[in-house]
Design an enzyme around this catalytic site. Structure first.
Site, PDB file in Angstrom:
ATOM      1  N   HIS A 140       4.336  76.970  64.064  1.00  0.00           N
ATOM      2  CA  HIS A 140       4.859  78.069  63.031  1.00  0.00           C
ATOM      3  C   HIS A 140       6.148  78.545  63.284  1.00  0.00           C
ATOM      4  O   HIS A 140       6.295  79.176  64.400  1.00  0.00           O
ATOM      5  CB  HIS A 140       3.763  79.005  62.880  1.00  0.00           C
ATOM      6  CG  HIS A 140       4.125  80.122  61.916  1.00  0.00           C
ATOM      7  ND1 HIS A 140       4.356  79.860  60.706  1.00  0.00           N
ATOM      8  CD2 HIS A 140       4.461  81.446  62.092  1.00  0.00           C
ATOM      9  CE1 HIS A 140       4.846  81.150  60.101  1.00  0.00           C
ATOM     10  NE2 HIS A 140       4.924  82.078  60.863  1.00  0.00           N
ATOM     11  N   GLY A 155       8.192  83.492  65.631  1.00  0.00           N
ATOM     12  CA  GLY A 155       7.845  85.106  65.472  1.00  0.00           C
ATOM     13  C   GLY A 155       6.706  85.506  64.645  1.00  0.00           C
ATOM     14  O   GLY A 155       6.260  84.414  63.871  1.00  0.00           O
ATOM     15  N   LYS A 161      12.189  85.334  59.980  1.00  0.00           N
ATOM     16  CA  LYS A 161      12.784  83.976  60.412  1.00  0.00           C
ATOM     17  C   LYS A 161      13.497  83.169  59.280  1.00  0.00           C
ATOM     18  O   LYS A 161      14.531  82.583  59.461  1.00  0.00           O
ATOM     19  CB  LYS A 161      11.503  83.159  60.998  1.00  0.00           C
ATOM     20  CG  LYS A 161      10.818  83.840  61.917  1.00  0.00           C
ATOM     21  CD  LYS A 161       9.665  82.815  62.566  1.00  0.00           C
ATOM     22  CE  LYS A 161       8.531  82.681  61.522  1.00  0.00           C
ATOM     23  NZ  LYS A 161       7.911  83.934  61.212  1.00  0.00           N
ATOM     24  N   ASP A 179       9.103  77.353  57.969  1.00  0.00           N
ATOM     25  CA  ASP A 179       7.547  77.441  58.069  1.00  0.00           C
ATOM     26  C   ASP A 179       6.717  76.608  59.193  1.00  0.00           C
ATOM     27  O   ASP A 179       6.222  77.194  59.895  1.00  0.00           O
ATOM     28  CB  ASP A 179       7.059  77.506  56.891  1.00  0.00           C
ATOM     29  CG  ASP A 179       5.511  78.038  56.519  1.00  0.00           C
ATOM     30  OD1 ASP A 179       5.383  79.293  57.324  1.00  0.00           O
ATOM     31  OD2 ASP A 179       4.694  77.288  55.992  1.00  0.00           O
ATOM     32  N   GLU A 204      11.644  78.969  52.542  1.00  0.00           N
ATOM     33  CA  GLU A 204      10.851  79.976  51.488  1.00  0.00           C
ATOM     34  C   GLU A 204      11.391  81.523  51.712  1.00  0.00           C
ATOM     35  O   GLU A 204      11.442  81.900  52.926  1.00  0.00           O
ATOM     36  CB  GLU A 204       9.384  80.111  51.785  1.00  0.00           C
ATOM     37  CG  GLU A 204       8.618  81.246  50.988  1.00  0.00           C
ATOM     38  CD  GLU A 204       7.155  81.573  51.453  1.00  0.00           C
ATOM     39  OE1 GLU A 204       6.474  82.248  51.069  1.00  0.00           O
ATOM     40  OE2 GLU A 204       6.745  80.721  52.304  1.00  0.00           O
ATOM     41  N   ARG A 245      18.052  92.266  79.765  1.00  0.00           N
ATOM     42  CA  ARG A 245      19.531  93.116  79.513  1.00  0.00           C
ATOM     43  C   ARG A 245      20.781  92.341  80.196  1.00  0.00           C
ATOM     44  O   ARG A 245      21.655  92.659  79.785  1.00  0.00           O
ATOM     45  CB  ARG A 245      19.442  94.519  80.206  1.00  0.00           C
ATOM     46  CG  ARG A 245      18.412  95.417  79.512  1.00  0.00           C
ATOM     47  CD  ARG A 245      18.884  95.746  77.957  1.00  0.00           C
ATOM     48  NE  ARG A 245      20.120  96.424  78.119  1.00  0.00           N
ATOM     49  CZ  ARG A 245      20.233  98.000  78.273  1.00  0.00           C
ATOM     50  NH1 ARG A 245      19.074  98.564  78.332  1.00  0.00           N
ATOM     51  NH2 ARG A 245      21.246  98.432  78.126  1.00  0.00           N
TER      52      ARG A 245
END
Length: 344
Positions: A140, A155, A161, A179, A204, A245
């Site tokens: 996904h 995510g 996304k 997707d 989409e 970081r």
């Protein structure tokens, strides 16, 4: 993963010529990427004959067959033409033996040819069959090509996304899949990704619906497949979470036998994710070429520490010298005062 590939597909992709059996191309299929070079079989050795493989004949095999009598060669060819044999391929524009044509016609087996050398034909067919028959895993996410790097964006649903992919496409990058991304191992070090056939070139966007990227942005905005070089995970920002970081917190994710580096980017209002992903792609390419900004920072920090340490040493040394000079001056003053007291 496809269970098999028809010989018709192989002919089209590998650009093979059809010498005989064109009417059998659709009914014949191959389920393994291994290619057989039937050298021992021509001598009559059939103790182990991989009949389910495509049989590739080159200059050596054809030259040897010319030294056999018609009866011997026909007998061997009939043994090679098994019901499960997908096809015969002749390289270097060589003519197939008449005995092979007779035996293959009897078992409805196509005979194909190519002007390429045996090694090139073998390589082309193997690469195509390995890609089509490789085991696949559905992920996904969204796969985009950014500056020539395949970046898999993952995510939670609704994190942004597809919207990020749309912005990247508008900035000149290319979409591979939205997707659902099908990944498969091409070799020991390469993980490839592509879109399922039903989702190819489609994107989409919530509130708009499904858009065809190739229609709206042109053929230069899409690719059929690419190597997955980097995974970028989009995570909703949290004050309690710890984020990298310095750029040295990259993790590795393993698919099949291939490991792919992964970094996490926090999603927060006001952050331009498309630009961040572009920067991540450029930085990843720079690291792969030997330049690491984190190492540069560490080197600069170490140099600064050395400079400051040396400065502290010099200041302490100067203070010690000043203290010593003051003590010597005080001692001389005391000695001089002692002499004056003795005169009195």
């Amino acid at each position: 993963m496809a269970d098999s590939v028809t010989i018709a597909e192989l002919v089209k992709t590998a650009r093979l010529d059809v010498y005989s059996g064109e009417e059998y191309l659709e009914e014949r299929s191959v389920s393994t990427s291994d290619i057989s070079r039937p050298g021992l079989e021509l001598t009559g050795f059939f103790n182990y004959y991989p009949a389910k493989r495509i049989q590739l004949l080159g200059i050596t095999e054809i030259s040897y067959s010319k030294g056999l009598s018609h009866e011997e060669l026909l007998k061997v060819m009939k043994q090679m033409c098994q019901p499960e044999t997908p096809a015969f391929v002749i390289s270097t524009q060589l003519d197939p033996p008449e005995e092979l044509i007779e035996a293959a016609e009897e078992k409805r087996i196509p005979i194909l040819g190519s002007k390429l050398t045996t090694s090139r034909v073998l390589s082309n067919m193997t690469n195509y069959l390995e890609d089509k028959l490789a085991e696949r895993q559905s992920i996904h996410g969204v796969l985009v090509d950014v500056y020539g790097l395949g970046i898999l964006i993952t995510g939670d649903s609704g994190v942004g996304k597809s919207e990020t992919a749309l912005e990247l496409v508008k900035r000149g990058h290319r979409l591979i899949a939205d997707d659902r991304v099908e990944v498969y191992q091409q070799d020991e070090q390469t993980l490839m990704g592509e879109a399922p056939a039903i989702l190819k070139h489609l994107l989409e966007i919530r509130g708009i619906g499904i858009i065809d990227v190739m229609t709206l942005f042109g053929t230069g905005a899409v690719r059929s497949r690419t190597r997955v070089s980097l995974i970028i995970h989009l995570a909703n920002f949290s004050k309690d979470a710890k984020y990298d970081r310095l750029g040295n917190g990259t993790q590795d994710v393993k698919f099949f036998d291939v490991t792919v580096p992964k970094m996490t980017i926090p999603v927060k209002t006001g952050r331009n994710l498309a630009i961040i992903i572009e920067a991540a792609a450029m930085n990843f390419r720079a690291q792969s070429m030997g330049y690491d900004a984190t190492e540069t920072f560490d080197r600069n920090l170490n140099n600064l520490i050395k400079v400051n340490s040396q400065k502290d040493i010099d200041e302490k040394k100067q203070a010690d010298e000043t203290k010593k000079e003051n003590q010597e001056a005080l001692s001389e003053s005391d000695n001089s005062k002692g002499k004056d007291d003795s005169k009195d």
